[in-house]
Design an enzyme around this catalytic site. Structure first.
Site, PDB file in Angstrom:
ATOM      1  CG  ASP A 143      -2.104  -1.001   0.994  1.00  0.00           C
ATOM      2  OD1 ASP A 143      -2.132  -1.643   0.399  1.00  0.00           O
ATOM      3  OD2 ASP A 143      -3.158  -0.782   1.918  1.00  0.00           O
ATOM      4  CG  ASP A 144      -0.020   4.067   2.292  1.00  0.00           C
ATOM      5  OD1 ASP A 144      -1.174   3.668   1.766  1.00  0.00           O
ATOM      6  OD2 ASP A 144       0.231   3.808   3.515  1.00  0.00           O
ATOM      7  CG  HIS A 194      -4.458   2.642  -0.977  1.00  0.00           C
ATOM      8  ND1 HIS A 194      -5.335   1.808  -0.257  1.00  0.00           N
ATOM      9  CD2 HIS A 194      -3.603   3.152   0.036  1.00  0.00           C
ATOM     10  CE1 HIS A 194      -4.939   1.922   1.088  1.00  0.00           C
ATOM     11  NE2 HIS A 194      -4.065   2.644   0.945  1.00  0.00           N
ATOM     12  CG  HIS A 198      -3.995   6.870   2.801  1.00  0.00           C
ATOM     13  ND1 HIS A 198      -4.364   6.901   4.080  1.00  0.00           N
ATOM     14  CD2 HIS A 198      -3.561   5.634   2.351  1.00  0.00           C
ATOM     15  CE1 HIS A 198      -4.033   5.619   4.313  1.00  0.00           C
ATOM     16  NE2 HIS A 198      -3.399   5.036   3.724  1.00  0.00           N
ATOM     17  CE1 TYR A 236      -5.163   6.350   8.018  1.00  0.00           C
ATOM     18  CE2 TYR A 236      -6.874   6.979   6.761  1.00  0.00           C
ATOM     19  CZ  TYR A 236      -5.602   7.422   7.458  1.00  0.00           C
ATOM     20  OH  TYR A 236      -4.873   8.536   6.935  1.00  0.00           O
ATOM     21  CG  HIS A 300       1.847   0.218   4.343  1.00  0.00           C
ATOM     22  ND1 HIS A 300       1.588  -0.918   5.689  1.00  0.00           N
ATOM     23  CD2 HIS A 300       0.778   0.939   4.191  1.00  0.00           C
ATOM     24  CE1 HIS A 300       0.282  -0.667   5.883  1.00  0.00           C
ATOM     25  NE2 HIS A 300      -0.410   0.221   4.854  1.00  0.00           N
TER      26      HIS A 300
END
Length: 360
Positions: A143-144, A194, A198, A236, A300
């Site tokens: 992720d991210d 994603h 965020h 989250y 991540h």
């Protein structure tokens, strides 16, 4: 400016752990033949056209530089949302608000673990959510990104002939276009959504959700030869039945959660909320433990330390005989709504064609 602070933002966001809860008994979404290809067509922008090179001013033109703009969205997105609402396909659930602990909460009368709300923050998983991998399988995802620490991850994956799914943040794609290019074009990895900035998605109204999903989907579409992601992961882990419905009914997106959480995002916080040894211990216990169900581990590409945690754990995955696959490939139906993977043919978008599938 947003771009100057994008790395800081993604390095300090918190990811509360998700616990298991109740499961609604019935399906609430349409089958996979619900196409959204026409939503992302700009003038001349369809499969077979030449897209602006990634990272050029022409490529980034028209996209919001900071927050997910709701004022200049393509009308087709708005029309699709309105049609879904009018058809009764978007549940009328109020937006949540974050309490003092940063946890989304709902007004009195809306139980987050009920079938009506089914908040994944509270551990409720809806029918259709991706939570587990097949037995004996580790589904790789990160992720991210894209971010500077992604470089080490991409090099390691390529060296080991592995592919992964990258749940990318829209504004990070804009700022770190070189890393995006490596992930998709060089490594031929799978790209998923994603959101644009965020946020806690259940705190956003329907129009704001439209912008968070839409701009991210459009940028990925324009950067991958016209591919439309099939999957998204809520920031989250925060989704409910309303958010899931907007994702599915308007954008054709399937919601992905996880069944193991490394909390590796805390490695980049100041001070760190978890140590590398603690993350390594958790990973070791899962990788050497039961193989049913398979593992969907939340990891991540957020910091050098979070990337290193995966690099250090990978040999153990191999030695314990796991089948290691990119998350979006594990069901064999394709990573994108109109293509099997990042190298396969792409089915062109057809306006009002609701039967388009990836080419055989």
């Amino acid at each position: 400016m947003w771009f100057a602070s994008a790395l800081l933002l993604t390095a300090t966001i918190a990811h509360p752990s998700v616990v298991r809860g109740s499961y609604p008994p019935s399906r609430w979404y349409h089958e996979e033949d619900r196409a959204v290809y026409n939503l992302f067509r700009r003038a001349g922008n369809n499969d077979g056209v030449t897209y602006a090179p990634i990272g050029t001013p022409e490529w980034s033109a028209g996209f919001p530089a900071d927050q997910a703009s709701t004022t200049n969205m393509p009308q087709a997105w708005v029309d699709a949302l309105n049609a879904a609402v009018a058809a009764g396909n978007i549940p009328d659930i109020p937006v949540s608000t974050n309490n003092d602990a940063g946890i989304p909460t709902y007004p009195t009368g809306y139980d987050p673990n009920s079938a009506q709300v089914c908040s994944s923050t509270y551990g409720c998983h809806a029918s259709g959510d991706v939570v587990d991998a097949p037995d004996g399988t580790i589904a790789l995802s990160f992720d991210d990104g894209p971010l500077p620490p992604s470089n080490t991850l991409y090099e390691f994956l390529a060296q080991n002939n592995e592919h992964a799914t990258h749940f990318f943040i829209g504004v990070n794609i804009l700022q770190y276009s070189q890393q995006f290019d490596i992930a998709f074009n060089t490594n031929q990895d799978d790209i998923a959504c994603h959101t644009w900035t965020h946020p806690y998605m259940t705190t956003k109204d329907n129009t704001q959700l439209l912008a968070e999903f839409g701009w991210t989907m459009l940028l990925i579409h324009n950067s991958t030869g016209g591919r439309l992601p099939r999957f998204w992961r809520p920031p989250y882990g925060d989704a409910d039945m309303r958010v899931r419905a907007v994702a599915k009914e308007v954008f054709g997106l399937t919601t992905v959660i996880w069944n193991r959480d490394t909390n590796d995002w805390e490695l980049g916080s100041t001070p760190p909320g978890i140590t590398q040894d603690e993350v390594a211990s958790e990973l070791q216990s899962w990788i050497t433990g039961p193989t049913s169900p398979g593992l969907v581990i939340l990891e991540h590409e957020l910091s050098d330390m979070s990337v290193q945690a995966f690099v250090d754990a990978y040999p153990l995955m191999v030695s314990n005989g796991w089948n290691i696959v990119s998350l979006t490939q594990m069901d064999g139906l394709g990573s994108y709504q109109n293509a099997i993977n990042s190298t396969s043919p792409v089915t062109p978008a057809q306006v009002a064609d609701v039967t388009v599938k990836p080419p055989p």
